[in-house]
Design a protein around this motif. Structure first.
Motif, mmCIF file in Angstrom:
data_model
loop_
_atom_site.group_PDB
_atom_site.id
_atom_site.type_symbol
_atom_site.label_atom_id
_atom_site.label_comp_id
_atom_site.label_asym_id
_atom_site.label_seq_id
_atom_site.Cartn_x
_atom_site.Cartn_y
_atom_site.Cartn_z
ATOM 1 N N ASN A 130 0.813 -1.219 0.000
ATOM 2 C CA ASN A 130 0.000 0.000 0.000
ATOM 3 C C ASN A 130 0.846 1.268 0.000
ATOM 4 O O ASN A 130 0.355 2.342 -0.323
ATOM 5 N N LYS A 131 2.114 1.156 0.368
ATOM 6 C CA LYS A 131 3.014 2.313 0.346
ATOM 7 C C LYS A 131 3.537 2.599 -1.064
ATOM 8 O O LYS A 131 4.081 3.659 -1.310
ATOM 9 N N LEU A 132 3.388 1.618 -1.965
ATOM 10 C CA LEU A 132 3.819 1.823 -3.355
ATOM 11 C C LEU A 132 2.836 2.748 -4.054
ATOM 12 O O LEU A 132 1.669 2.848 -3.663
ATOM 13 N N ASN A 133 3.279 3.380 -5.133
ATOM 14 C CA ASN A 133 2.345 4.215 -5.890
ATOM 15 C C ASN A 133 1.388 3.308 -6.670
ATOM 16 O O ASN A 133 1.606 2.099 -6.798
ATOM 17 N N ALA A 134 0.344 3.886 -7.205
ATOM 18 C CA ALA A 134 -0.723 3.113 -7.863
ATOM 19 C C ALA A 134 -0.191 2.303 -9.046
ATOM 20 O O ALA A 134 -0.588 1.151 -9.253
ATOM 21 N N ALA A 135 0.716 2.881 -9.830
ATOM 22 C CA ALA A 135 1.258 2.176 -10.993
ATOM 23 C C ALA A 135 2.063 0.951 -10.557
ATOM 24 O O ALA A 135 1.983 -0.116 -11.182
ATOM 25 N N GLN A 136 2.837 1.081 -9.477
ATOM 26 C CA GLN A 136 3.626 -0.038 -8.978
ATOM 27 C C GLN A 136 2.711 -1.145 -8.436
ATOM 28 O O GLN A 136 2.940 -2.329 -8.670
ATOM 29 N N GLN A 137 1.674 -0.746 -7.712
ATOM 30 C CA GLN A 137 0.722 -1.731 -7.180
ATOM 31 C C GLN A 137 0.043 -2.483 -8.323
ATOM 32 O O GLN A 137 -0.092 -3.705 -8.278
ATOM 33 N N ARG A 138 -0.369 -1.747 -9.350
ATOM 34 C CA ARG A 138 -1.046 -2.360 -10.507
ATOM 35 C C ARG A 138 -0.117 -3.360 -11.187
ATOM 36 O O ARG A 138 -0.523 -4.470 -11.518
ATOM 37 N N LEU A 139 1.139 -2.983 -11.373
ATOM 38 C CA LEU A 139 2.102 -3.846 -12.038
ATOM 39 C C LEU A 139 2.308 -5.140 -11.250
ATOM 40 O O LEU A 139 2.288 -6.234 -11.814
#
Length: 184
Positions: A130-139
């Motif tokens: 959850n600390k990652l940005n949205a693009a990183q989480q999606r990837l």
């Protein structure tokens, strides 16, 4: 249809000419079946599904065979291989999910300490993710949880595969960093 070349038949298939697809099926179903049979380690049901998926892909695909790029049989076997890989990947993901459900249920009854430890680990990974940005989480979700390949993700994101691979690597490094901070 029997007198037409494979290339002519594929042009007809692109125009949704069903007899052309049937002719291709008659010509190549045994070859595709034997390829898929070996790929599935002799699982007849999986083999039949893979053969169906290959011909469905021929019927629905937007790309067509180009004789200047190689032989039709090579093109067809490449499609067959890709379909088999996708099928096995999705099937193994399904089996893995079922095994995890079984293991989770079994663990509830055998060792509650392990279940608590697993939940703590899962919560730590979720908090770090959850600390990652949205693009990183999606990837990470697309690659690890939904089972997409780097190539498929690159196509979805309209990015080169190398860029997606690099971003995934950076995302995992960031995730590891957050997990190490959580452990302190």
């Amino acid at each position: 249809m029997k007198g037409k070349s494979d290339e002519e038949l594929m042009r007809l298939v692109m125009n949704k000419h069903r007899p052309a697809l049937e002719e291709l099926y008659d010509r190549y179903a045994k070859l595709i079946y034997s390829f898929a049979f070996k790929f599935s380690n002799g699982n007849v049901d999986s083999t039949k599904e893979m053969v169906q998926l290959v011909f469905l892909k021929l019927w629905t695909t937007k790309s067509s065979y180009n004789s200047t790029k190689g032989k039709f049989i090579s093109w067809l076997l490449t499609i067959t291989r890709n379909v088999c890989v996708d099928y096995i990947r999705k099937d193994s993901l399904h089996i893995k999910n079922n095994e995890q459900i079984y293991e989770h249920t079994f663990m509830k009854w055998t060792n509650p300490v392990d279940e608590i430890e697993q939940r703590l680990t899962s919560n730590a990974v979720s908090a770090a993710k959850n600390k990652l940005n949205a693009a990183q989480q999606r990837l990470i979700d697309l690659f690890y949880w939904k089972g997409f390949s780097l190539t498929e993700i690159a196509q979805m994101e309209n990015e080169p595969v190398g860029t997606v691979k690099s971003r995934l690597h950076q995302s995992l490094k960031q995730l590891k960093k957050y997990l190490e901070v959580e452990d302190l």
